[in-house]
Design a protein around this motif. Structure first.
Motif, PDB file in Angstrom:
ATOM      1  N   ASP A   1       5.069 -30.212 -55.659  1.00 36.43           N
ATOM      2  CA  ASP A   1       4.859 -29.984 -57.089  1.00 36.43           C
ATOM      3  C   ASP A   1       4.837 -31.354 -57.746  1.00 36.43           C
ATOM      4  O   ASP A   1       5.654 -32.232 -57.424  1.00 36.43           O
ATOM      5  CB  ASP A   1       5.969 -29.123 -57.685  1.00 36.43           C
ATOM      6  CG  ASP A   1       5.879 -27.682 -57.222  1.00 36.43           C
ATOM      7  OD1 ASP A   1       4.752 -27.204 -56.966  1.00 36.43           O
ATOM      8  OD2 ASP A   1       6.934 -27.038 -57.108  1.00 36.43           O
ATOM      9  N   VAL A   2       3.901 -31.554 -58.669  1.00 37.06           N
ATOM     10  CA  VAL A   2       3.664 -32.859 -59.286  1.00 37.06           C
ATOM     11  C   VAL A   2       3.990 -32.797 -60.771  1.00 37.06           C
ATOM     12  O   VAL A   2       3.612 -31.844 -61.463  1.00 37.06           O
ATOM     13  CB  VAL A   2       2.196 -33.291 -59.068  1.00 37.06           C
ATOM     14  CG1 VAL A   2       1.866 -34.550 -59.859  1.00 37.06           C
ATOM     15  CG2 VAL A   2       1.924 -33.513 -57.591  1.00 37.06           C
ATOM     16  N   LEU A   3       4.669 -33.815 -61.257  1.00 37.97           N
ATOM     17  CA  LEU A   3       4.968 -33.951 -62.676  1.00 37.97           C
ATOM     18  C   LEU A   3       3.770 -34.547 -63.397  1.00 37.97           C
ATOM     19  O   LEU A   3       3.264 -35.594 -63.008  1.00 37.97           O
ATOM     20  CB  LEU A   3       6.173 -34.876 -62.875  1.00 37.97           C
ATOM     21  CG  LEU A   3       6.536 -35.195 -64.329  1.00 37.97           C
ATOM     22  CD1 LEU A   3       7.053 -33.943 -65.042  1.00 37.97           C
ATOM     23  CD2 LEU A   3       7.564 -36.319 -64.382  1.00 37.97           C
ATOM     24  N   LEU A   4       3.306 -33.853 -64.440  1.00 36.50           N
ATOM     25  CA  LEU A   4       2.281 -34.397 -65.326  1.00 36.50           C
ATOM     26  C   LEU A   4       2.872 -34.512 -66.718  1.00 36.50           C
ATOM     27  O   LEU A   4       3.661 -33.665 -67.146  1.00 36.50           O
ATOM     28  CB  LEU A   4       1.048 -33.499 -65.379  1.00 36.50           C
ATOM     29  CG  LEU A   4       0.193 -33.422 -64.123  1.00 36.50           C
ATOM     30  CD1 LEU A   4      -1.026 -32.547 -64.375  1.00 36.50           C
ATOM     31  CD2 LEU A   4      -0.239 -34.798 -63.654  1.00 36.50           C
ATOM     32  N   ILE A   5       2.470 -35.560 -67.437  1.00 31.31           N
ATOM     33  CA  ILE A   5       2.939 -35.779 -68.795  1.00 31.31           C
ATOM     34  C   ILE A   5       1.731 -35.908 -69.716  1.00 31.31           C
ATOM     35  O   ILE A   5       0.701 -36.451 -69.336  1.00 31.31           O
ATOM     36  CB  ILE A   5       3.880 -37.006 -68.873  1.00 31.31           C
ATOM     37  CG1 ILE A   5       3.301 -38.220 -68.141  1.00 31.31           C
ATOM     38  CG2 ILE A   5       5.246 -36.659 -68.297  1.00 31.31           C
ATOM     39  CD1 ILE A   5       4.215 -39.437 -68.076  1.00 31.31           C
ATOM     40  N   GLU A   6       1.880 -35.354 -70.920  1.00 27.16           N
ATOM     41  CA  GLU A   6       0.781 -35.327 -71.890  1.00 27.16           C
ATOM     42  C   GLU A   6       0.924 -36.493 -72.861  1.00 27.16           C
ATOM     43  O   GLU A   6       1.971 -36.675 -73.485  1.00 27.16           O
ATOM     44  CB  GLU A   6       0.801 -34.007 -72.654  1.00 27.16           C
ATOM     45  CG  GLU A   6      -0.359 -33.829 -73.588  1.00 27.16           C
ATOM     46  CD  GLU A   6      -0.346 -32.477 -74.295  1.00 27.16           C
ATOM     47  OE1 GLU A   6      -1.379 -32.102 -74.872  1.00 27.16           O
ATOM     48  OE2 GLU A   6       0.715 -31.796 -74.286  1.00 27.16           O
TER      49      GLU A   6
ATOM     50  N   ARG B   1       4.917 -30.990 -67.501  1.00 30.15           N
ATOM     51  CA  ARG B   1       4.884 -29.772 -66.697  1.00 30.15           C
ATOM     52  C   ARG B   1       4.815 -30.157 -65.224  1.00 30.15           C
ATOM     53  O   ARG B   1       4.331 -31.226 -64.867  1.00 30.15           O
ATOM     54  CB  ARG B   1       3.720 -28.877 -67.077  1.00 30.15           C
ATOM     55  CG  ARG B   1       2.349 -29.502 -66.963  1.00 30.15           C
ATOM     56  CD  ARG B   1       1.274 -28.571 -67.487  1.00 30.15           C
ATOM     57  NE  ARG B   1      -0.015 -29.254 -67.528  1.00 30.15           N
ATOM     58  CZ  ARG B   1      -1.155 -28.652 -67.747  1.00 30.15           C
ATOM     59  NH1 ARG B   1      -1.186 -27.357 -67.949  1.00 30.15           N
ATOM     60  NH2 ARG B   1      -2.280 -29.330 -67.768  1.00 30.15           N
ATOM     61  N   TRP B   2       5.346 -29.261 -64.403  1.00 25.74           N
ATOM     62  CA  TRP B   2       5.281 -29.397 -62.947  1.00 25.74           C
ATOM     63  C   TRP B   2       4.218 -28.431 -62.457  1.00 25.74           C
ATOM     64  O   TRP B   2       4.241 -27.253 -62.826  1.00 25.74           O
ATOM     65  CB  TRP B   2       6.623 -29.047 -62.310  1.00 25.74           C
ATOM     66  CG  TRP B   2       7.719 -30.017 -62.618  1.00 25.74           C
ATOM     67  CD1 TRP B   2       8.624 -29.934 -63.632  1.00 25.74           C
ATOM     68  CD2 TRP B   2       8.030 -31.198 -61.888  1.00 25.74           C
ATOM     69  NE1 TRP B   2       9.484 -31.005 -63.582  1.00 25.74           N
ATOM     70  CE2 TRP B   2       9.148 -31.792 -62.520  1.00 25.74           C
ATOM     71  CE3 TRP B   2       7.481 -31.824 -60.766  1.00 25.74           C
ATOM     72  CZ2 TRP B   2       9.716 -32.974 -62.062  1.00 25.74           C
ATOM     73  CZ3 TRP B   2       8.057 -32.995 -60.305  1.00 25.74           C
ATOM     74  CH2 TRP B   2       9.155 -33.560 -60.950  1.00 25.74           C
ATOM     75  N   LEU B   3       3.314 -28.909 -61.634  1.00 26.32           N
ATOM     76  CA  LEU B   3       2.249 -28.070 -61.097  1.00 26.32           C
ATOM     77  C   LEU B   3       2.098 -28.326 -59.594  1.00 26.32           C
ATOM     78  O   LEU B   3       2.316 -29.448 -59.145  1.00 26.32           O
ATOM     79  CB  LEU B   3       0.907 -28.398 -61.760  1.00 26.32           C
ATOM     80  CG  LEU B   3       0.742 -28.077 -63.234  1.00 26.32           C
ATOM     81  CD1 LEU B   3      -0.574 -28.658 -63.750  1.00 26.32           C
ATOM     82  CD2 LEU B   3       0.782 -26.571 -63.451  1.00 26.32           C
ATOM     83  N   PRO B   4       1.666 -27.302 -58.841  1.00 20.72           N
ATOM     84  CA  PRO B   4       1.303 -27.566 -57.453  1.00 20.72           C
ATOM     85  C   PRO B   4       0.239 -28.667 -57.426  1.00 20.72           C
ATOM     86  O   PRO B   4      -0.592 -28.762 -58.337  1.00 20.72           O
ATOM     87  CB  PRO B   4       0.729 -26.229 -56.973  1.00 20.72           C
ATOM     88  CG  PRO B   4       1.350 -25.207 -57.882  1.00 20.72           C
ATOM     89  CD  PRO B   4       1.489 -25.910 -59.213  1.00 20.72           C
ATOM     90  N   TYR B   5       0.257 -29.492 -56.397  1.00 16.84           N
ATOM     91  CA  TYR B   5      -0.534 -30.722 -56.431  1.00 16.84           C
ATOM     92  C   TYR B   5      -2.013 -30.503 -56.692  1.00 16.84           C
ATOM     93  O   TYR B   5      -2.626 -31.284 -57.420  1.00 16.84           O
ATOM     94  CB  TYR B   5      -0.277 -31.580 -55.186  1.00 16.84           C
ATOM     95  CG  TYR B   5      -1.037 -31.210 -53.951  1.00 16.84           C
ATOM     96  CD1 TYR B   5      -2.208 -31.882 -53.610  1.00 16.84           C
ATOM     97  CD2 TYR B   5      -0.581 -30.200 -53.112  1.00 16.84           C
ATOM     98  CE1 TYR B   5      -2.895 -31.555 -52.458  1.00 16.84           C
ATOM     99  CE2 TYR B   5      -1.268 -29.878 -51.961  1.00 16.84           C
ATOM    100  CZ  TYR B   5      -2.425 -30.548 -51.636  1.00 16.84           C
ATOM    101  OH  TYR B   5      -3.111 -30.227 -50.513  1.00 16.84           O
ATOM    102  N   ARG B   6      -2.627 -29.478 -56.151  1.00 16.05           N
ATOM    103  CA  ARG B   6      -4.062 -29.270 -56.401  1.00 16.05           C
ATOM    104  C   ARG B   6      -4.328 -28.931 -57.875  1.00 16.05           C
ATOM    105  O   ARG B   6      -5.288 -29.413 -58.463  1.00 16.05           O
ATOM    106  CB  ARG B   6      -4.615 -28.181 -55.492  1.00 16.05           C
ATOM    107  CG  ARG B   6      -4.809 -28.642 -54.068  1.00 16.05           C
ATOM    108  CD  ARG B   6      -5.558 -27.590 -53.240  1.00 16.05           C
ATOM    109  NE  ARG B   6      -5.797 -28.071 -51.906  1.00 16.05           N
ATOM    110  CZ  ARG B   6      -5.053 -27.756 -50.847  1.00 16.05           C
ATOM    111  NH1 ARG B   6      -4.006 -26.965 -50.989  1.00 16.05           N
ATOM    112  NH2 ARG B   6      -5.355 -28.239 -49.661  1.00 16.05           N
ATOM    113  N   GLU B   7      -3.465 -28.114 -58.461  1.00 17.42           N
ATOM    114  CA  GLU B   7      -3.602 -27.779 -59.884  1.00 17.42           C
ATOM    115  C   GLU B   7      -3.355 -29.013 -60.748  1.00 17.42           C
ATOM    116  O   GLU B   7      -4.028 -29.212 -61.765  1.00 17.42           O
ATOM    117  CB  GLU B   7      -2.626 -26.668 -60.276  1.00 17.42           C
ATOM    118  CG  GLU B   7      -2.976 -25.318 -59.710  1.00 17.42           C
ATOM    119  CD  GLU B   7      -1.956 -24.260 -60.103  1.00 17.42           C
ATOM    120  OE1 GLU B   7      -1.473 -24.275 -61.267  1.00 17.42           O
ATOM    121  OE2 GLU B   7      -1.629 -23.430 -59.241  1.00 17.42           O
ATOM    122  N   ALA B   8      -2.405 -29.833 -60.337  1.00 14.50           N
ATOM    123  CA  ALA B   8      -2.122 -31.062 -61.082  1.00 14.50           C
ATOM    124  C   ALA B   8      -3.339 -31.977 -61.063  1.00 14.50           C
ATOM    125  O   ALA B   8      -3.711 -32.554 -62.089  1.00 14.50           O
ATOM    126  CB  ALA B   8      -0.904 -31.770 -60.493  1.00 14.50           C
TER     127      ALA B   8
END
Length: 152
Positions: free
Chosen positions: A24-29, A124-131
């Motif tokens: 799971d990957v952290l993305l920031i806006e 948000r945390w997303l599975p890597y492909r979605e991230a």
């Protein structure tokens, strides 16, 4: 220097893919570009700052994750890209390209995130492909898609 007298940004930066062992990957806006999601990024503070120090500092500044949390891995990848025109004023006159070094930071699931509101407004945390699909930056998306081969 730019108009508010801050020093020019150094065109040598880091991209840090913050992730869990489950990928799971952290993305920031971005606060200055709502709807633009990314991994942790940032430039060296000074020319002789080590890249791993830049990575740890940027992670701490942008997410609140301390330097003692997780395992930082240098992926030995580098991206060279044109700086977006809207950001050129942050760099010295004539600087148009940036060199970005890629790291991964594997953190425990449930790691607390405290955003710097000046820079980011949501995470948000997303599975890597979605991230990867959610990133606005092609080089960021490509790095995330490489995560399975670099994970700890």
């Amino acid at each position: 220097m730019d108009s508010d007298l801050r020093p020019f940004k150094i065109p040598h930066s880091v991209l840090v893919v913050v992730h869990t062992a489950a990928l799971d990957v952290l993305l920031i806006e971005r606060a200055d570009s709502p709807g633009f999601w990314q991994s942790v990024t940032g430039s060296k503070d000074h020319e002789d700052e080590a890249l791993d120090e830049t990575a740890r500092r940027e992670v701490r500044e942008e997410t609140g994750i301390g330097r003692d949390v997780g395992v930082l891995t240098d992926w030995h990848l580098e991206n060279i890209y044109d700086i977006y025109p809207s950001y050129l004023h942050r760099y010295a006159p004539g600087v148009t390209r940036n060199r970005e070094h890629v790291f991964g930071l594997c953190v425990p699931e449930g790691t607390a995130i405290v955003l710097s509101p000046r820079e980011h407004i949501a995470y948000r945390w997303l599975p890597y492909r979605e991230a990867a699909d959610a990133c606005f930056s092609p080089s960021n998306a490509e790095a995330i898609l490489l995560l399975p081969q670099f994970r700890e």
